[in-house]
Write a protein that holds these residues in place. Structure first.
Motif, PDB file in Angstrom:
ATOM      1  N   ARG A 104     -28.469  18.741  11.152  1.00  0.00           N
ATOM      2  CA  ARG A 104     -27.936  18.396   9.833  1.00  0.00           C
ATOM      3  C   ARG A 104     -28.411  17.002   9.426  1.00  0.00           C
ATOM      4  NH1 ARG A 104     -22.156  19.814   7.135  1.00  0.00           N
ATOM      5  NH2 ARG A 104     -22.241  18.305   5.433  1.00  0.00           N
ATOM      6  N   ALA A 105     -29.030  16.909   8.272  1.00  0.00           N
ATOM      7  CA  ALA A 105     -29.738  15.694   7.884  1.00  0.00           C
ATOM      8  C   ALA A 105     -28.827  14.526   7.562  1.00  0.00           C
ATOM      9  CB  ALA A 105     -30.644  15.991   6.685  1.00  0.00           C
ATOM     10  N   ASP A 106     -27.615  14.798   7.050  1.00  0.00           N
ATOM     11  CA  ASP A 106     -26.754  13.691   6.632  1.00  0.00           C
ATOM     12  C   ASP A 106     -25.904  13.115   7.757  1.00  0.00           C
ATOM     13  OD1 ASP A 106     -24.891  15.687   6.994  1.00  0.00           O
ATOM     14  OD2 ASP A 106     -24.368  15.882   4.872  1.00  0.00           O
ATOM     15  N   GLY A 107     -26.016  13.680   8.985  1.00  0.00           N
ATOM     16  CA  GLY A 107     -25.286  13.148  10.123  1.00  0.00           C
ATOM     17  C   GLY A 107     -23.820  13.514  10.164  1.00  0.00           C
ATOM     18  N   LEU A 108     -23.360  14.355   9.236  1.00  0.00           N
ATOM     19  CA  LEU A 108     -21.972  14.776   9.224  1.00  0.00           C
ATOM     20  C   LEU A 108     -21.756  15.952  10.173  1.00  0.00           C
ATOM     21  CD1 LEU A 108     -21.221  14.598   5.380  1.00  0.00           C
ATOM     22  CD2 LEU A 108     -20.941  12.810   7.115  1.00  0.00           C
ATOM     23  N   ILE A 109     -20.501  16.192  10.521  1.00  0.00           N
ATOM     24  CA  ILE A 109     -20.134  17.275  11.442  1.00  0.00           C
ATOM     25  C   ILE A 109     -19.206  18.229  10.705  1.00  0.00           C
ATOM     26  CG2 ILE A 109     -19.222  17.836  13.727  1.00  0.00           C
ATOM     27  CD1 ILE A 109     -19.293  14.777  14.294  1.00  0.00           C
ATOM     28  N   GLU A 110     -19.399  19.505  10.917  1.00  0.00           N
ATOM     29  CA  GLU A 110     -18.546  20.511  10.285  1.00  0.00           C
ATOM     30  C   GLU A 110     -17.765  21.269  11.350  1.00  0.00           C
ATOM     31  OE1 GLU A 110     -19.406  24.737   8.212  1.00  0.00           O
ATOM     32  OE2 GLU A 110     -20.410  23.032   7.266  1.00  0.00           O
ATOM     33  N   LEU A 111     -16.451  21.283  11.207  1.00  0.00           N
ATOM     34  CA  LEU A 111     -15.579  21.996  12.134  1.00  0.00           C
ATOM     35  C   LEU A 111     -14.744  22.999  11.350  1.00  0.00           C
ATOM     36  CD1 LEU A 111     -14.099  19.021  14.228  1.00  0.00           C
ATOM     37  CD2 LEU A 111     -16.136  20.356  14.748  1.00  0.00           C
ATOM     38  N   THR A 112     -14.606  24.200  11.872  1.00  0.00           N
ATOM     39  CA  THR A 112     -13.686  25.166  11.283  1.00  0.00           C
ATOM     40  C   THR A 112     -12.589  25.459  12.293  1.00  0.00           C
ATOM     41  OG1 THR A 112     -15.275  26.170   9.777  1.00  0.00           O
ATOM     42  CG2 THR A 112     -13.403  27.526  10.430  1.00  0.00           C
ATOM     43  N   VAL A 113     -11.345  25.227  11.891  1.00  0.00           N
ATOM     44  CA  VAL A 113     -10.190  25.319  12.778  1.00  0.00           C
ATOM     45  C   VAL A 113      -9.305  26.474  12.324  1.00  0.00           C
ATOM     46  CG1 VAL A 113      -8.161  24.101  13.650  1.00  0.00           C
ATOM     47  CG2 VAL A 113     -10.279  22.831  13.188  1.00  0.00           C
ATOM     48  N   LYS A 114      -8.980  27.363  13.251  1.00  0.00           N
ATOM     49  CA  LYS A 114      -8.060  28.456  12.944  1.00  0.00           C
ATOM     50  C   LYS A 114      -6.656  28.054  13.364  1.00  0.00           C
ATOM     51  CE  LYS A 114      -7.169  33.383  13.618  1.00  0.00           C
ATOM     52  NZ  LYS A 114      -7.670  34.663  14.166  1.00  0.00           N
ATOM     53  N   ALA A 115      -5.698  28.234  12.467  1.00  0.00           N
ATOM     54  CA  ALA A 115      -4.305  27.869  12.755  1.00  0.00           C
ATOM     55  C   ALA A 115      -3.655  28.955  13.597  1.00  0.00           C
ATOM     56  CB  ALA A 115      -3.532  27.685  11.449  1.00  0.00           C
ATOM     57  N   HIS A 116      -3.521  28.688  14.890  1.00  0.00           N
ATOM     58  CA  HIS A 116      -2.873  29.635  15.793  1.00  0.00           C
ATOM     59  C   HIS A 116      -1.353  29.434  15.739  1.00  0.00           C
ATOM     60  CE1 HIS A 116      -6.597  31.070  17.624  1.00  0.00           C
ATOM     61  NE2 HIS A 116      -7.021  29.824  17.569  1.00  0.00           N
TER      62      HIS A 116
END
Length: 370
Positions: A104-116
């Motif tokens: 990813r070029a902008d250095g950001l991180i993407e996380l997807t969290v499921k609410a258990h």
């Protein structure tokens, strides 16, 4: 050249000397504890991240985009990070896999969290995450990642929230211009439960060599497959799977099914997987002995639960992260006694040894430095 190198080394030494001086002056607190009062994202040593975007694509998931501080060293697709948030004055840490490409070029991180339902941190993030929230962050870790050089063919299998590490692999392979056979097989209850469905459909439309397969277990219409994983699904989506490398992450039922099929076919060495589900041992009804938490002068009757659970039952608050034997946050020194690893079944009698208390149960008397 030698003079320039010596000058740079001298500059680095001066910076570290000044840093050590400032930290000594800040005693008894670390320097970052003072800096965070001004700006939580201004740190010397602590790695943190700020939420820059929040998106909820399904009813029980939230996708967070994070901007890490300067200490971040990047990750390999498939690895995980530990994210920490403060809830009611107590910091809690959990493991999540980045879903974005490692390039990813902008250095950001993407996380997807499921609410258990039982997930304290996941439910908190799903309900409360907003732009500007600052969380603690660890460097990426884990051995679940693509090998180098890349295999000639790749099968990615995921289910539910296990989509994130294999989606990261898919995105990274696309960024590399991967030209081998590539199939992405994802299981969900129904189409409304598929995170990133629009993007997956777009990938399928734009890349002729990439096959995106959505399998629904509770929905009998739509999608590409229906029902649960089996050899018929394998043959349908990737008839070349025996020569491929397969990467798997999902709920326990899917993990067991895929591993069972690969074991039966003699292909276990071609299957790579990551488990993000805590082991679920039942308390040993025949447990005996006492657990001596020597660091707290607390002795409790062995209940047969994990040492982490028994410590919490005794009113102690040991550090922990994932609670599933991945992150090693809960490591403590076992002074004496025998413990059993609930994931592997192996017992350990070696004294003065560091063990993971979230996946270790005492066998008889045990003394642990908690």
């Amino acid at each position: 050249m030698a003079i320039q190198q010596k000058s740079r080394q001298s500059g680095i030494r001066r910076k570290f000397s000044l840093l050590s001086l400032f930290e000594a002056m800040a005693t008894p607190h670390a320097l970052d504890r003072y800096l965070e009062l001004v700006d939580p994202m201004t740190t010397v040593r602590d790695l943190r991240a700020e939420v820059t975007d929040v998106h909820r694509s399904t009813a029980d998931t939230v996708t967070l985009t994070l901007r890490p501080t300067h200490q971040w060293r990047g990750f390999e697709a498939g690895q995980f990070v530990q994210v920490g948030v403060v809830i009611d004055g107590v910091r809690h840490t959990r493991c999540y896999s980045p879903a974005c490409s490692q390039y990813r070029a902008d250095g950001l991180i993407e996380l997807t969290v499921k609410a258990h339902p039982e997930g304290l941190v996941s439910r908190y993030l799903h309900a409360n995450a907003q732009v500007g929230l600052v969380v603690s962050l660890s460097q990426a870790d884990g051995v679940f990642h693509l090998p180098t050089p890349r295999p000639e063919s790749v099968l990615l299998i995921s289910g539910g929230s296990g989509i994130t590490p294999v989606l990261s692999m898919l995105r990274s392979l696309l960024d590399e211009g991967y030209s081998g056979d590539l199939t992405f097989l994802h299981y969900a209850y129904s189409e409304k439960d598929v995170s990133y469905r629009a993007e997956l459909e777009q990938i399928a439309a734009e890349h002729d060599r990439v096959r995106i397969v959505l399998a629904y277990t509770d929905q009998t219409s739509g999608g590409d497959l229906h029902g649960f994983f089996g050899t018929e699904h394998l043959n349908a989506v990737a008839p070349w799977f025996a020569e491929a490398r397969t990467f798997l992450c999902g709920p326990p039922g899917l993990m067991r099914s895929v591993r069972g099929v690969y074991d039966d076919l003699g292909l276990a060495d071609r299957l790579h997987f990551e488990e993000f589900a805590a082991p679920a041992p039942t308390a040993d009804a025949d447990a005996d002995g006492d657990v001596n938490f020597s660091g707290s002068d607390v002795v409790a009757t062995n209940s047969g639960k994990t040492l982490l659970e028994q410590a919490e039952d005794a009113g102690l608050t040991p550090s922990y992260g994932c609670r599933m034997g991945i992150c090693f946050t809960c490591t403590s020194v076992k002074t004496s006694g025998c413990t059993r690893n609930v994931k592997t079944g192996e017992t350990d009698t070696e004294p003065h040894k560091k063990i993971q208390i979230c996946v270790s149960v005492p066998v008889g008397d045990v003394e642990i430095e908690i």
